[in-house]
Write a protein that holds these residues in place. Structure first.
Motif, mmCIF file in Angstrom:
data_model
loop_
_atom_site.group_PDB
_atom_site.id
_atom_site.type_symbol
_atom_site.label_atom_id
_atom_site.label_comp_id
_atom_site.label_asym_id
_atom_site.label_seq_id
_atom_site.Cartn_x
_atom_site.Cartn_y
_atom_site.Cartn_z
ATOM 1 N N ALA A 1 0.811 -1.209 0.000
ATOM 2 C CA ALA A 1 0.000 0.000 0.000
ATOM 3 C C ALA A 1 0.839 1.250 0.000
ATOM 4 C CB ALA A 1 -0.893 -0.006 1.234
ATOM 5 N N ALA A 2 0.410 2.211 -0.793
ATOM 6 C CA ALA A 2 0.894 3.591 -0.770
ATOM 7 C C ALA A 2 2.383 3.742 -0.957
ATOM 8 C CB ALA A 2 0.493 4.269 0.531
ATOM 9 N N LEU A 3 3.054 2.782 -1.593
ATOM 10 C CA LEU A 3 4.478 2.923 -1.800
ATOM 11 C C LEU A 3 4.762 3.929 -2.906
ATOM 12 C CD1 LEU A 3 5.700 -0.743 -1.422
ATOM 13 C CD2 LEU A 3 5.395 1.031 0.294
ATOM 14 N N ALA A 4 3.850 4.023 -3.873
ATOM 15 C CA ALA A 4 4.044 4.985 -4.950
ATOM 16 C C ALA A 4 3.525 6.363 -4.577
ATOM 17 C CB ALA A 4 3.333 4.498 -6.210
ATOM 18 N N GLY A 5 2.837 6.465 -3.459
ATOM 19 C CA GLY A 5 2.342 7.757 -3.011
ATOM 20 C C GLY A 5 1.049 8.164 -3.682
ATOM 21 N N THR A 6 0.434 7.264 -4.462
ATOM 22 C CA THR A 6 -0.780 7.647 -5.170
ATOM 23 C C THR A 6 -2.019 6.987 -4.604
ATOM 24 O OG1 THR A 6 -0.436 5.893 -6.797
ATOM 25 C CG2 THR A 6 0.461 8.061 -7.323
ATOM 26 N N ALA A 7 -1.846 5.874 -3.867
ATOM 27 C CA ALA A 7 -3.026 5.238 -3.289
ATOM 28 C C ALA A 7 -3.553 6.119 -2.179
ATOM 29 C CB ALA A 7 -2.667 3.859 -2.745
ATOM 30 N N THR A 8 -4.871 6.123 -1.983
ATOM 31 C CA THR A 8 -5.440 7.007 -0.981
ATOM 32 C C THR A 8 -6.329 6.263 -0.017
ATOM 33 O OG1 THR A 8 -7.333 7.503 -2.390
ATOM 34 C CG2 THR A 8 -5.441 8.976 -2.555
ATOM 35 N N ALA A 9 -6.250 6.678 1.232
ATOM 36 C CA ALA A 9 -7.159 6.217 2.273
ATOM 37 C C ALA A 9 -7.081 7.242 3.373
ATOM 38 C CB ALA A 9 -6.754 4.852 2.800
ATOM 39 N N ALA A 10 -8.209 7.650 3.905
ATOM 40 C CA ALA A 10 -8.214 8.724 4.888
ATOM 41 C C ALA A 10 -7.419 8.308 6.098
ATOM 42 C CB ALA A 10 -9.643 9.046 5.293
ATOM 43 N N LEU A 11 -6.453 9.134 6.460
ATOM 44 C CA LEU A 11 -5.697 8.898 7.685
ATOM 45 C C LEU A 11 -6.063 10.002 8.681
ATOM 46 C CD1 LEU A 11 -2.166 7.799 6.471
ATOM 47 C CD2 LEU A 11 -3.878 6.438 7.613
ATOM 48 N N ALA A 12 -5.427 11.162 8.521
ATOM 49 C CA ALA A 12 -5.660 12.229 9.479
ATOM 50 C C ALA A 12 -6.922 12.982 9.132
ATOM 51 C CB ALA A 12 -4.470 13.193 9.470
ATOM 52 N N LEU B 1 5.742 5.042 8.523
ATOM 53 C CA LEU B 1 6.059 3.628 8.367
ATOM 54 C C LEU B 1 5.792 3.177 6.929
ATOM 55 C CD1 LEU B 1 6.887 0.889 9.522
ATOM 56 C CD2 LEU B 1 4.511 0.535 10.178
ATOM 57 N N MET B 2 4.657 3.595 6.391
ATOM 58 C CA MET B 2 4.293 3.153 5.057
ATOM 59 C C MET B 2 5.244 3.701 4.000
ATOM 60 S SD MET B 2 0.174 3.248 5.291
ATOM 61 C CE MET B 2 0.030 2.205 3.842
ATOM 62 N N ARG B 3 5.633 4.933 4.136
ATOM 63 C CA ARG B 3 6.530 5.534 3.151
ATOM 64 C C ARG B 3 7.953 5.020 3.301
ATOM 65 N NH1 ARG B 3 4.844 9.495 -0.070
ATOM 66 N NH2 ARG B 3 6.925 10.385 -0.263
ATOM 67 N N SER B 4 8.256 4.369 4.403
ATOM 68 C CA SER B 4 9.582 3.769 4.543
ATOM 69 C C SER B 4 9.779 2.648 3.536
ATOM 70 C CB SER B 4 9.753 3.215 5.959
ATOM 71 O OG SER B 4 8.997 2.019 6.124
ATOM 72 N N GLY B 5 8.694 2.048 3.054
ATOM 73 C CA GLY B 5 8.788 0.914 2.141
ATOM 74 C C GLY B 5 8.574 -0.422 2.810
ATOM 75 N N LEU B 6 8.500 -0.441 4.138
ATOM 76 C CA LEU B 6 8.348 -1.702 4.861
ATOM 77 C C LEU B 6 6.955 -2.304 4.733
ATOM 78 C CD1 LEU B 6 10.246 -1.403 8.281
ATOM 79 C CD2 LEU B 6 10.522 -3.179 6.539
ATOM 80 N N VAL B 7 5.943 -1.492 4.500
ATOM 81 C CA VAL B 7 4.580 -2.013 4.425
ATOM 82 C C VAL B 7 4.373 -2.601 3.033
ATOM 83 C CG1 VAL B 7 2.125 -1.499 4.673
ATOM 84 C CG2 VAL B 7 3.798 -0.311 6.091
ATOM 85 N N ARG B 8 4.455 -3.907 2.937
ATOM 86 C CA ARG B 8 4.400 -4.596 1.651
ATOM 87 C C ARG B 8 4.144 -6.071 1.880
ATOM 88 N NH1 ARG B 8 10.350 -5.476 -0.291
ATOM 89 N NH2 ARG B 8 11.418 -6.081 1.613
ATOM 90 N N ASP B 9 3.599 -6.744 0.867
ATOM 91 C CA ASP B 9 3.349 -8.173 1.025
ATOM 92 C C ASP B 9 4.413 -9.025 0.344
ATOM 93 O OD1 ASP B 9 2.634 -7.585 -1.566
ATOM 94 O OD2 ASP B 9 0.797 -8.779 -1.552
ATOM 95 N N ASP B 10 5.131 -8.486 -0.643
ATOM 96 C CA ASP B 10 6.214 -9.218 -1.301
ATOM 97 C C ASP B 10 7.532 -8.692 -0.749
ATOM 98 O OD1 ASP B 10 8.081 -10.407 -2.970
ATOM 99 O OD2 ASP B 10 6.861 -10.155 -4.775
ATOM 100 N N ILE B 11 8.216 -9.527 0.031
ATOM 101 C CA ILE B 11 9.412 -9.061 0.721
ATOM 102 C C ILE B 11 10.704 -9.594 0.091
ATOM 103 C CG2 ILE B 11 8.165 -8.804 2.888
ATOM 104 C CD1 ILE B 11 9.446 -11.392 3.871
ATOM 105 N N ARG B 12 10.609 -10.106 -1.118
ATOM 106 C CA ARG B 12 11.780 -10.726 -1.731
ATOM 107 C C ARG B 12 12.795 -9.727 -2.266
ATOM 108 N NH1 ARG B 12 8.414 -14.718 -5.564
ATOM 109 N NH2 ARG B 12 7.207 -12.771 -5.694
#
Length: 278
Positions: free
Chosen positions: A50-61, A102-113
């Motif tokens: 999620a949101a690694l490209a910075g274009t996906a949206t979901a209300a946070l704040a 955390l999400m913009r760090s790149g760690l939030v992902r399902d493919d960790i290879r």
């Protein structure tokens, strides 16, 4: 325990500062964290990268649904709205900033290879899908919005960030938020054995992404071990030769363990499944 084991066993509290510092290298200081308060946007999909490209949206704040302290927010329409209030004491704008970081760090992902950010290494090996289902220890019902940090060794038993020659890599580590049914899933490779310890993966569970960012309120920590028959099958391959000798490790003396159920084969890859009571 060796110095390497002590370092790579530190968990998210120890790893995240390294990941974030290396990930943010070369980015302008004012843009390293997405816009805070009412303008922060990032997807919190529980089963997708999620949101690694910075274009996906979901209300946070500002518009994020915030669960009561100690609770978790529901997942609506497939989008996980994290339960943020518990670790930010009623300040949703701070919770949003933490989760976004955390999400913009790149760690939030399902493919960790693959490594991310400025690193480009790829972990090669037999495919392994890791599926963990988080349930309440009291009711047995699935819990949603919890953050799972999973990390492991490569096929030679070495760890990104820590092993010699791998300090610039960050593959085989990632975070996912549990979905409505309590599931998180990671696409990885079958790990090698390190330092004469039984073959395993590490994972930690936090109440939400914001808590994971602060490495605060950890609810569970364990090593997910893999059964001997699957390990023997994988380690018979030439590219896993370095791990064969470690199958004689003392499983009973290897600390906190949770054995996964493993199915599959070399040709199609393996799947490791475990239910984790929180």
């Amino acid at each position: 325990m060796t110095e390497l084991a002590t370092r790579h066993d530190g968990g998210l509290a120890h790893d995240f500062p390294l990941v974030r510092r290396r990930r943010m290298t070369g980015l302008a200081g004012g843009t390293t964290v997405a816009a805070l308060a009412g303008t922060a946007t990032a997807a919190l999909a529980g089963t997708a990268t999620a949101a690694l490209a910075g274009t996906a949206t979901a209300a946070l704040a500002g518009t994020a649904t915030v669960a009561p302290t100690g609770g978790t927010a529901p997942l609506t329409g497939g989008t996980a709205v994290a339960a943020l209030a518990g670790v930010t004491r009623g300040r949703p704008e701070l919770a949003a900033a933490l989760a976004t970081r955390l999400m913009r760090s790149g760690l939030v992902r399902d493919d960790i290879r693959r490594s991310f950010g400025t690193s480009h290494g790829v972990a090669r090996g037999v495919p392994l899908t890791v599926r963990l289902r988080l349930v309440s220890a009291n009711s047995g019902k699935p819990v949603a919005g919890y953050a799972v940090y999973l990390w492991q060794s490569d096929r030679d038993g070495n760890y990104s960030l820590y092993s010699p020659g791998l300090a610039a890599e960050n593959y085989l580590r990632g975070v996912q938020a549990s979905n409505d049914n309590g599931w998180v899933q990671f696409r990885s490779i079958f790990p090698g054995a390190a330092a004469d310890r039984w073959p395993h993966l590490h994972f930690e569970v936090y109440p939400n992404l914001a808590a994971a960012t602060e490495a605060s309120g950890r609810l569970h920590r364990c090593r997910l071990t893999l059964p001997a028959d699957a390990c023997a099958t994988v380690y018979a391959r030439p590219d896993y030769a370095a791990s064969r000798a470690s199958l004689g490790a003392d499983l009973a003396g290897d600390g906190a363990l949770e054995m996964a159920g493993v199915t599959g084969c070399i040709e199609r890859g393996f799947t490791a499944v475990r239910t984790v009571a929180i």
